[in-house]
Design a protein around this motif. Structure first.
Motif, PDB file in Angstrom:
ATOM      1  N   GLY A 134       0.792  -1.239   0.000  1.00 56.59           N
ATOM      2  CA  GLY A 134       0.000   0.000   0.000  1.00 56.59           C
ATOM      3  C   GLY A 134       0.819   1.281   0.000  1.00 56.59           C
ATOM      4  O   GLY A 134       0.282   2.375  -0.048  1.00 56.59           O
ATOM      5  N   THR A 145     -12.347  -7.919  -6.677  1.00 58.66           N
ATOM      6  CA  THR A 145     -11.876  -6.529  -6.715  1.00 58.66           C
ATOM      7  C   THR A 145     -10.566  -6.451  -7.520  1.00 58.66           C
ATOM      8  O   THR A 145      -9.891  -7.478  -7.701  1.00 58.66           O
ATOM      9  CB  THR A 145     -11.588  -6.020  -5.290  1.00 58.66           C
ATOM     10  OG1 THR A 145     -10.502  -6.807  -4.756  1.00 58.66           O
ATOM     11  CG2 THR A 145     -12.801  -6.157  -4.390  1.00 58.66           C
ATOM     12  N   LYS A 168      -7.716  -5.501  -6.535  1.00 57.09           N
ATOM     13  CA  LYS A 168      -6.629  -6.027  -5.696  1.00 57.09           C
ATOM     14  C   LYS A 168      -6.638  -7.560  -5.716  1.00 57.09           C
ATOM     15  O   LYS A 168      -5.595  -8.204  -5.842  1.00 57.09           O
ATOM     16  CB  LYS A 168      -6.777  -5.494  -4.271  1.00 57.09           C
ATOM     17  CG  LYS A 168      -5.672  -5.909  -3.343  1.00 57.09           C
ATOM     18  CD  LYS A 168      -5.745  -5.128  -2.027  1.00 57.09           C
ATOM     19  CE  LYS A 168      -4.663  -5.548  -1.064  1.00 57.09           C
ATOM     20  NZ  LYS A 168      -4.921  -6.809  -0.398  1.00 57.09           N
ATOM     21  N   GLU A 169      -7.831  -8.133  -5.610  1.00 48.64           N
ATOM     22  CA  GLU A 169      -7.934  -9.596  -5.632  1.00 48.64           C
ATOM     23  C   GLU A 169      -7.482 -10.150  -6.989  1.00 48.64           C
ATOM     24  O   GLU A 169      -6.793 -11.174  -7.053  1.00 48.64           O
ATOM     25  CB  GLU A 169      -9.378 -10.036  -5.351  1.00 48.64           C
ATOM     26  CG  GLU A 169      -9.774  -9.859  -3.891  1.00 48.64           C
ATOM     27  CD  GLU A 169     -11.267  -9.990  -3.659  1.00 48.64           C
ATOM     28  OE1 GLU A 169     -11.655 -10.222  -2.512  1.00 48.64           O
ATOM     29  OE2 GLU A 169     -12.064  -9.850  -4.615  1.00 48.64           O
ATOM     30  N   TYR A 174      -5.346  -8.787  -8.992  1.00 46.60           N
ATOM     31  CA  TYR A 174      -3.889  -8.674  -9.039  1.00 46.60           C
ATOM     32  C   TYR A 174      -3.230  -9.830  -8.274  1.00 46.60           C
ATOM     33  O   TYR A 174      -2.248 -10.422  -8.738  1.00 46.60           O
ATOM     34  CB  TYR A 174      -3.466  -7.317  -8.444  1.00 46.60           C
ATOM     35  CG  TYR A 174      -1.975  -7.093  -8.486  1.00 46.60           C
ATOM     36  CD1 TYR A 174      -1.320  -6.906  -9.704  1.00 46.60           C
ATOM     37  CD2 TYR A 174      -1.227  -7.066  -7.306  1.00 46.60           C
ATOM     38  CE1 TYR A 174       0.054  -6.706  -9.742  1.00 46.60           C
ATOM     39  CE2 TYR A 174       0.148  -6.862  -7.344  1.00 46.60           C
ATOM     40  CZ  TYR A 174       0.782  -6.688  -8.555  1.00 46.60           C
ATOM     41  OH  TYR A 174       2.145  -6.494  -8.604  1.00 46.60           O
ATOM     42  N   GLU A 175      -3.797 -10.165  -7.120  1.00 46.99           N
ATOM     43  CA  GLU A 175      -3.256 -11.309  -6.352  1.00 46.99           C
ATOM     44  C   GLU A 175      -3.420 -12.622  -7.122  1.00 46.99           C
ATOM     45  O   GLU A 175      -2.610 -13.540  -6.988  1.00 46.99           O
ATOM     46  CB  GLU A 175      -3.953 -11.394  -4.978  1.00 46.99           C
ATOM     47  CG  GLU A 175      -3.484 -10.287  -4.044  1.00 46.99           C
ATOM     48  CD  GLU A 175      -4.376 -10.074  -2.834  1.00 46.99           C
ATOM     49  OE1 GLU A 175      -5.435 -10.742  -2.735  1.00 46.99           O
ATOM     50  OE2 GLU A 175      -4.017  -9.233  -1.987  1.00 46.99           O
ATOM     51  N   ASP A 180      -3.234   5.529  -9.740  1.00 50.41           N
ATOM     52  CA  ASP A 180      -3.281   4.391  -8.819  1.00 50.41           C
ATOM     53  C   ASP A 180      -2.558   3.190  -9.449  1.00 50.41           C
ATOM     54  O   ASP A 180      -2.844   2.804 -10.593  1.00 50.41           O
ATOM     55  CB  ASP A 180      -4.739   4.029  -8.521  1.00 50.41           C
ATOM     56  CG  ASP A 180      -4.822   2.895  -7.522  1.00 50.41           C
ATOM     57  OD1 ASP A 180      -4.711   3.175  -6.331  1.00 50.41           O
ATOM     58  OD2 ASP A 180      -4.968   1.732  -7.950  1.00 50.41           O
ATOM     59  N   LEU A 201      -2.608  -0.090  -9.055  1.00 47.59           N
ATOM     60  CA  LEU A 201      -3.396  -1.230  -9.529  1.00 47.59           C
ATOM     61  C   LEU A 201      -4.343  -0.817 -10.647  1.00 47.59           C
ATOM     62  O   LEU A 201      -4.478  -1.504 -11.661  1.00 47.59           O
ATOM     63  CB  LEU A 201      -4.197  -1.860  -8.387  1.00 47.59           C
ATOM     64  CG  LEU A 201      -3.386  -2.593  -7.337  1.00 47.59           C
ATOM     65  CD1 LEU A 201      -4.313  -3.278  -6.350  1.00 47.59           C
ATOM     66  CD2 LEU A 201      -2.469  -3.634  -7.969  1.00 47.59           C
ATOM     67  N   GLU A 202      -4.996   0.297 -10.456  1.00 44.98           N
ATOM     68  CA  GLU A 202      -5.938   0.797 -11.471  1.00 44.98           C
ATOM     69  C   GLU A 202      -5.237   0.945 -12.823  1.00 44.98           C
ATOM     70  O   GLU A 202      -5.810   0.667 -13.877  1.00 44.98           O
ATOM     71  CB  GLU A 202      -6.476   2.150 -10.990  1.00 44.98           C
ATOM     72  CG  GLU A 202      -7.776   2.578 -11.591  1.00 44.98           C
ATOM     73  CD  GLU A 202      -8.910   1.616 -11.314  1.00 44.98           C
ATOM     74  OE1 GLU A 202      -9.558   1.236 -12.308  1.00 44.98           O
ATOM     75  OE2 GLU A 202      -9.145   1.237 -10.151  1.00 44.98           O
TER      76      GLU A 202
END
Ligand SMILES: [Zn+2]
Length: 388
Positions: free
Chosen positions: A14, A270, A272-273, A275-276, A310, A312-313
């Motif tokens: 973050g 999401t 983030k998810e 990306y993971e 951002d 991730l965005e």
């Protein structure tokens, strides 16, 4: 060759970080405020994000010269397979007539151009896949095609806890749903089992997957194309490891970046998810190095201009034409032609988007075309590389 990346941005836990990164002998050797060494290439990456190389958890590398195949929708994968497998007709006849090595390299390039540095290949192993010069790293696993298309499934089971990959519950009907129970009955639903697709899941199936700690690979574009529906990822992601894969261009997205956008549009996970699902989760499932910008890690990464502030965005705004660079083991393999000149890398300039690639894509094209004539023209990657 040593390489110094200056003023590059990335995010970790973050936090936004701007700094310099040194690459030597294929690994990230230093991070911080660094000054150039003798005989070191230094490139300023102001206004660029650095991302660790992505993992594509499901592909059939030699199947990526195809266009989307079939006339959906279907009830399950066997209906689709019967519909499309016509070996004496175009384009199957022509594409299957090309050399396996060329088809595998094409599949490797498909992955490379979207920031993928490791791909999990589902199909027979080929010695070219372990060559250092293959466009991306390829993870070998134990595998079976599926319960229907595997003649002797017991023979394919790995002895130890190696990942065992199988297409399962690929469809909507009772037949597809029953596959999870059947796998469990055969003792094949275990912590090392990796289920590809898992679309038709009832409550009992979901519980079985959860209890056995099997993993799921989500291929939303392929599912939506074939069935108009995808896996219930919003529910299963809570207790089950779920990673993302493209599948081949026969049913899936052209690249993993496209697949990430399709995944996002389902609203089942999401950003983030998602990306993971292309970094830390598949690393865990397949026993790979966790993709991170970290001293000592392999220098597998990609660089993109900052289009959205951002971290991730920004990934969801990028496609292959915008990627500035992809490095595998510290080697520049795909990116902008001007950067290739600055780095002094040997390779081939493309007419598409002023890009450059380390592979002789023009000879590859010639060899493939000598067998296929225009049978590849509807393939989305072919169009991207060689279209007008
Ligand atoms: Zn597949």
């Amino acid at each position: 060759m040593n390489l110094l990346l200056k003023n590059i941005y990335w995010a970790s836990d973050g936090k936004n970080i701007t700094t310099d990164i040194r690459i030597s002998r294929g690994v990230i050797s230093e991070i911080g405020t660094l000054s150039s060494l003798k005989r070191e290439k230094t490139i300023d990456f102001k206004n660029h994000f650095l991302y660790p190389g992505l993992i594509n958890s499901h592909d059939h590398l030699e199947m990526n010269l195809y266009p989307l195949m079939g006339n959906p929708f279907y009830n399950n994968y066997t209906e689709w397979a019967q519909d499309i497998y016509k070996p004496t007709e175009s384009p199957v006849k022509e594409i299957e007539g090309t050399g396996i090595k060329d088809r595998l390299i094409w599949g490797g390039i498909k992955n490379l151009i979207s920031g993928v540095t490791t791909v999990v290949h589902h199909n027979p192993w080929n010695r070219h896949l372990s060559k250092k010069k293959f466009p991306v790293k390829v993870k070998e696993t134990a595998w079976a095609h599926s319960l229907v298309f595997e003649k002797n499934i017991q023979k394919k089971i790995p002895k130890k806890s190696l990942p065992f990959v199988i297409h399962a519950a690929e469809g909507l009907d009772d037949f597809a749903q029953h596959e999870i129970l059947k796998l469990n009955g055969l003792g094949l639903l275990r912590a090392n089992t990796v289920l590809i697709h898992a679309v038709a899941l009832n409550e009992e199936n979901k519980k079985l997957i959860e209890q056995t700690e099997a993993s799921v690979i989500w291929c939303p574009s392929s599912n939506l194309f074939m069935f108009g529906k995808t896996a219930p990822v919003d529910e299963i992601k809570i207790k089950t490891k779920v990673a993302l894969g493209t599948d081949s261009t026969m049913t899936g997205s052209p690249t993993l970046l496209d697949e990430m956008r399709v995944a996002r549009n389902t609203n089942l996970a999401t950003p983030k998810e998602i990306y993971e699902m292309v970094t830390s989760i598949p690393a865990k499932i397949f026993g790979l190095e966790r993709p991170e910008i970290k001293i000592g890690n392999r220098a597998d990464f990609w660089i993109s201009p900052i289009i959205h502030e951002d971290y991730l965005e920004n990934i969801f705004k990028i496609d292959s034409s915008k990627i500035r660079a992809v490095f595998v083991n510290g080697k520049f393999r795909f990116g902008d032609a001007d950067l290739a000149t600055d780095i002094g890398a040997d390779g081939y300039q493309l007419s598409w988007a002023s890009k450059w690639i380390a592979y002789d894509i023009f000879s590859l094209k010639k060899r493939i075309e000598s067998k296929t004539k225009d049978a590849c023209n509807q393939n989305p990657l072919w169009k991207m590389f060689f279209g007008e």
